[in-house]
Design a protein around this motif. Structure first.
Motif, PDB file in Angstrom:
ATOM      1  N   THR A  94      59.862  -4.171 -24.231  1.00 53.75           N
ATOM      2  CA  THR A  94      60.584  -4.588 -23.033  1.00 53.75           C
ATOM      3  C   THR A  94      59.598  -4.876 -21.913  1.00 53.75           C
ATOM      4  O   THR A  94      58.491  -4.334 -21.900  1.00 53.75           O
ATOM      5  CB  THR A  94      61.521  -3.470 -22.556  1.00 53.75           C
ATOM      6  N   PRO A  95      60.002  -5.691 -20.954  1.00 52.34           N
ATOM      7  CA  PRO A  95      59.129  -5.963 -19.801  1.00 52.34           C
ATOM      8  C   PRO A  95      58.840  -4.680 -19.024  1.00 52.34           C
ATOM      9  O   PRO A  95      57.887  -4.604 -18.283  1.00 52.34           O
ATOM     10  CB  PRO A  95      59.936  -6.945 -18.943  1.00 52.34           C
ATOM     11  N   PHE A  96      59.676  -3.705 -19.198  1.00 51.23           N
ATOM     12  CA  PHE A  96      59.439  -2.437 -18.514  1.00 51.23           C
ATOM     13  C   PHE A  96      58.250  -1.723 -19.141  1.00 51.23           C
ATOM     14  O   PHE A  96      57.371  -1.209 -18.455  1.00 51.23           O
ATOM     15  CB  PHE A  96      60.696  -1.560 -18.635  1.00 51.23           C
ATOM     16  N   MET A  97      58.237  -1.724 -20.472  1.00 49.60           N
ATOM     17  CA  MET A  97      57.148  -1.026 -21.145  1.00 49.60           C
ATOM     18  C   MET A  97      55.819  -1.739 -20.950  1.00 49.60           C
ATOM     19  O   MET A  97      54.797  -1.110 -20.749  1.00 49.60           O
ATOM     20  CB  MET A  97      57.452  -0.949 -22.643  1.00 49.60           C
ATOM     21  N   LEU A  98      55.869  -3.053 -21.066  1.00 49.17           N
ATOM     22  CA  LEU A  98      54.627  -3.804 -20.923  1.00 49.17           C
ATOM     23  C   LEU A  98      54.926  -5.105 -20.187  1.00 49.17           C
ATOM     24  O   LEU A  98      55.291  -6.096 -20.804  1.00 49.17           O
ATOM     25  CB  LEU A  98      54.001  -4.103 -22.292  1.00 49.17           C
ATOM     26  N   PRO A  99      54.788  -5.099 -18.893  1.00 47.12           N
ATOM     27  CA  PRO A  99      55.024  -6.344 -18.150  1.00 47.12           C
ATOM     28  C   PRO A  99      53.984  -7.376 -18.527  1.00 47.12           C
ATOM     29  O   PRO A  99      52.847  -7.043 -18.855  1.00 47.12           O
ATOM     30  CB  PRO A  99      54.856  -5.911 -16.680  1.00 47.12           C
ATOM     31  N   ALA A 100      54.392  -8.647 -18.446  1.00 47.26           N
ATOM     32  CA  ALA A 100      53.464  -9.711 -18.808  1.00 47.26           C
ATOM     33  C   ALA A 100      52.287  -9.738 -17.841  1.00 47.26           C
ATOM     34  O   ALA A 100      52.415  -9.375 -16.674  1.00 47.26           O
ATOM     35  CB  ALA A 100      54.189 -11.044 -18.786  1.00 47.26           C
ATOM     36  N   LEU A 101      51.172 -10.193 -18.351  1.00 48.74           N
ATOM     37  CA  LEU A 101      49.969 -10.312 -17.524  1.00 48.74           C
ATOM     38  C   LEU A 101      50.258 -11.145 -16.285  1.00 48.74           C
ATOM     39  O   LEU A 101      49.813 -10.849 -15.186  1.00 48.74           O
ATOM     40  CB  LEU A 101      48.851 -10.940 -18.355  1.00 48.74           C
TER      41      LEU A 101
END
Lengths: 264, 264, 257
Positions: B38-45
């Motif tokens: 999820t974007p919460f766990m790993l937001p995009a660079l």
């Protein structure tokens, strides 16, 4: 012959206290007289205490029993009257050659211009013109030792104490340095006490060689070794070779004793 | 011809070392977008970079970085000066060594951050506490390195200086500290990252301005890009400081063996 | 870590060596009892000792202590396992080194405490986030120690092992690991100290249990003597862990010689 002795060592004994283990008697009742402007070698096997004796004269080790007089005064500590040169050069690695040589001069109350001139003169004397701004790490062993000699001569000590100064150099460099030292000595004529374990070196450089016994060190004999050192072929002269043999046989017995005493 | 290949080689070398980092960044972006997390766990660079840009434009980034750097470097500077002074005192003075040796020896491996609540109790919630905590943690490697550095100065250097008439104070400033400089710098190089780690922790604990405080705030508000932005920002700061320290070392130790040896 | 070479520790020597700490403890007691400093800010040493005993008796110290040690131990174990494998492979394989080397260099100067918020974001307040934090934070010192140690492996040893038929993993285990051991163990020592720092830091800031959390709770409550007791306990455990580690390492390395 009629000069009064400049350095008088009388009945000096010294105990060496290592960090672990019992203390060891390094020197036992050593007596010695060194004349002014004389070149004397202290020769003996490893462990005989020759360096210790030198350090006592230099004031780097405290004197226990006996006394040491230099120019009539008892030795109380190191001082610029007795210049020392070590085997591992002991150059200040963060200073250039020039700054190294200047260090001793800065301790004396000389005007700046004179310090600079003296320093340059001695750098030239040892043949290192052009290397004034080099750091010790950029120099070869022989060059480093020349800086050390220049540095010690620069502050004009009354005498030179040299502790196996050429021991860390290769054979060819050592040979060259010996001739150079002799040439410098002829020019400056200071008293020199030169510690070595190399018989040939002692006989070649010194006017008298004091042979020491194995530990505990004593002065065994003093041999006269004056030759015409200006003669480049002196090494081959029969008188010279005989003298080396004579001294070697004196040392050999002591070297064997030293070997036997070493722990397995 | 040689010039071209030399510069070319340096360029290729630099590119080869950057490549894995570029790959990592690309992988980050692709992985984040892929939907595997999820974007919460790993937001995009790109989201994180955007966040950093926003902070920079708003002035927050500059403020936080300045505050954090101020605290870290103030603490580091005090630890550096205090550490060298204490280390020198311990190396030269038997009483100082006796008193502080167990304190240093026992204190070094302790997680001194555990004392943070005590420091806050005594000194409040302001910069003073943060800086004190940094000093407490960073001073140990400096003291240890200084003591070890001074103790390992070869005795011939000390004797040479004394031979030339150096007194105790001169010996310390002119000979011992310069000779111990490589080791002291190593101690400082260990202390700097410690200072940064500790300042971040104190900021997280106490809140307010600073990169640590900002990250903790973002975490509380489940602001994932904010947290990651903080990591990137601190990583860059850490990298820059360590690099600056390494550069400083190379400049100060230009005379040293290690500088002359391998070249590049 | 000894600052000055210590003489062989005969009983009287040990006393003399650590006497300054005793003096400090006495000064502490005096300063507090005589009200030279506020006894709120610095409760008398004896009160702290008493509080410590009470905490021990009530079980609070032990249960929180075990919680903390479990987290640190698990994280450290993972860091050692993964870190040393990584370091050794980087040392023996050029392509792996080329890929991972720059990354290690990049992440090394990053303050590991910066990972606290993100691990909390991912895994919350409990054990998981702490273990992950310590794993990630402590891995690099181990990797670097393993790498440096393995790089120093005598090439001749490796060649002769190869010529005797040793291949791959077997060879690594028999030849590379033993010679890499001293440096590797040194890296682990750094990681050990770092694990305590990260553990205490994260527990002070965000935790539901553990010694760091206990310190915060006692402080908020105003039970300063108990707080001091736990602070000293934590500090002492860190010190003890290092000493024990050093003793074990010395035994292991001597045995290998």
């Amino acid at each position: 012959m009629s000069d009064p002795a400049q350095i008088i060592v009388e009945d000096v004994s010294h105990h060496y206290r290592p960090a672990v283990g019992r203390e060891v008697l390094a020197l036992e009742n050593v007596s010695l007289r060194v004349r002014e402007r004389e070149f004397l070698a202290l020769l003996g096997p490893s462990g005989c205490g020759k360096s210790t004796l030198l350090y006592l004269i230099g004031g780097f080790l405290p004197i226990g029993t006996g006394k040491i007089l230099v120019d009539g005064k008892a030795v109380a500590g190191p001082g610029p009257d007795r210049g020392i040169v070590f085997q591992n050069f002991a150059l200040f690695p963060w200073k250039t050659v020039r700054k190294n040589v200047l260090y001793g001069l800065e301790r004396q109350a000389l005007p700046r211009h004179e310090r600079e001139t003296r320093a340059q003169a001695f750098i030239d004397l040892v043949g290192l013109t052009g290397f004034e701004e080099s750091y010790p790490s950029q120099l070869s062993g022989g060059m480093k030792q020349r800086v050390a000699i220049a540095r010690t001569l620069a502050f004009d000590p009354r005498m030179l104490l040299m502790d196996e100064p050429f021991g860390a150099l290769d054979a060819q460099t050592r040979s060259l340095m010996q001739s150079e030292l002799l040439a410098i000595w002829e020019k400056t004529r200071k008293t020199v006490i030169f510690v070595t374990h190399d018989v040939h070196e002692a006989v070649y450089l010194a006017e008298r060689v004091a042979v020491m016994t194995a530990r505990p060190g004593r002065i065994k004999t003093i041999v006269d070794t004056r030759f015409d050192k200006a003669d480049p072929e002196v090494h081959r002269a029969k008188a010279f070779v005989d003298k080396v043999d004579e001294v070697w046989s004196l040392v050999r017995d002591e070297a064997v004793k030293a070997l036997e005493k070493r722990p397995p | 011809m040689a010039g071209v290949t030399d510069a070319g080689r340096r360029l290729a070398w630099g590119a080869a070392r950057l490549a894995p980092i570029v790959v990592l960044l690309a992988a980050w972006e692709m992985f984040a977008r892929s939907g595997a997390v999820t974007p919460f766990m790993l937001p995009a660079l790109s989201a994180v970079a955007g966040r950093i840009y926003e902070d920079a434009a708003g002035g927050d980034l500059f403020l936080n970085i300045s505050v954090t750097l101020y605290r870290a470097l103030a603490g580091f500077a005090i630890a550096a000066v205090g550490g060298v002074v204490l280390g020198a005192a311990m190396a030269r003075n038997r009483a100082a060594r006796w008193f502080f040796d167990p304190v240093i020896s026992v204190g070094f491996p302790m997680p001194k951050i555990a004392f943070l609540p005590v420091i806050i109790l005594w000194l409040g919630l302001y910069d003073v506490s943060k800086i004190t905590m940094v000093v407490l943690d960073a001073i140990f490697p400096v003291v240890t390195a200084t003591v070890a550095g001074i103790a390992s100065v070869e005795k011939e250097l000390v004797w040479t200086a004394r031979n030339m008439g150096a007194k105790n104070r001169e010996l310390l400033w002119q000979i011992l500290l310069p000779a111990a400089l490589p080791q002291i710098l190593t101690g400082l190089q260990v202390a700097l990252p410690i200072a940064l780690i500790v300042v971040v922790v104190t900021e997280m604990q106490m809140g307010g301005y600073g990169l640590g405080g900002a990250m903790m705030q973002a975490s509380r508000f489940a602001n994932s890009p904010g947290v990651f932005a903080g990591i990137v920002e601190i990583a860059i700061i850490g990298y820059a400081l360590v690099g600056a320290m390494a550069w400083l070392r190379r400049r100060l130790l230009a005379w040293h063996q290690e500088a002359q040896g391998a070249g590049v | 870590m000894t600052v000055v070479p210590a003489p062989k520790a005969a009983a009287p020597h040990v006393l003399v060596r650590y006497a300054p700490l005793l003096i400090l403890a006495l000064a502490w007691e005096a300063a507090s009892r005589l009200h030279l400093v506020s006894s709120l800010a610095l409760p008398p040493f004896t009160d702290v000792v008493q509080a410590w005993v009470e905490l021990l008796w009530s079980g609070e110290l032990v249960s929180n202590g075990l919680s903390s040690l479990y987290r640190a131990g698990a994280g450290l174990a993972l860091a050692i396992a993964v870190g040393s494998a990584l370091g050794i492979f980087m040392a023996i394989s050029r392509p792996v080194n080329a890929m991972l080397g720059p990354l290690v260099e990049l992440f090394y100067p990053m303050p590991k405490s910066a990972l606290i918020p993100v691990t909390v974001l991912w895994l919350g307040f409990g054990d998981g986030s702490k273990i992950l934090l310590i794993f990630l934070g402590c891995m690099l010192p181990v990797t670097i120690g393993a790498y440096n140690g393995a790089r120093g492996s005598d090439q001749h040893l490796i060649w002769s092992a190869r010529s005797m038929g040793a291949r791959g993993l077997r060879m690594i285990w028999d030849v590379v690991v033993p010679s890499a051991l001293p440096e590797l163990l040194n890296g682990v020592r750094t990681a050990l100290a770092l694990s305590f720092i990260l553990l205490v830091s994260s527990e002070l800031i965000v935790a539901r249990q553990g010694l760091g959390n206990l310190i915060g709770y006692l402080g908020a409550n105003g039970s300063y003597d108990a707080m001091f007791a736990v602070v000293l306990t934590v500090a002492f455990i860190g010190f003890l862990a290092d000493r024990v580690y050093q003793a074990v390492v010395e035994r292991v390395l001597r045995w290998r010689e």
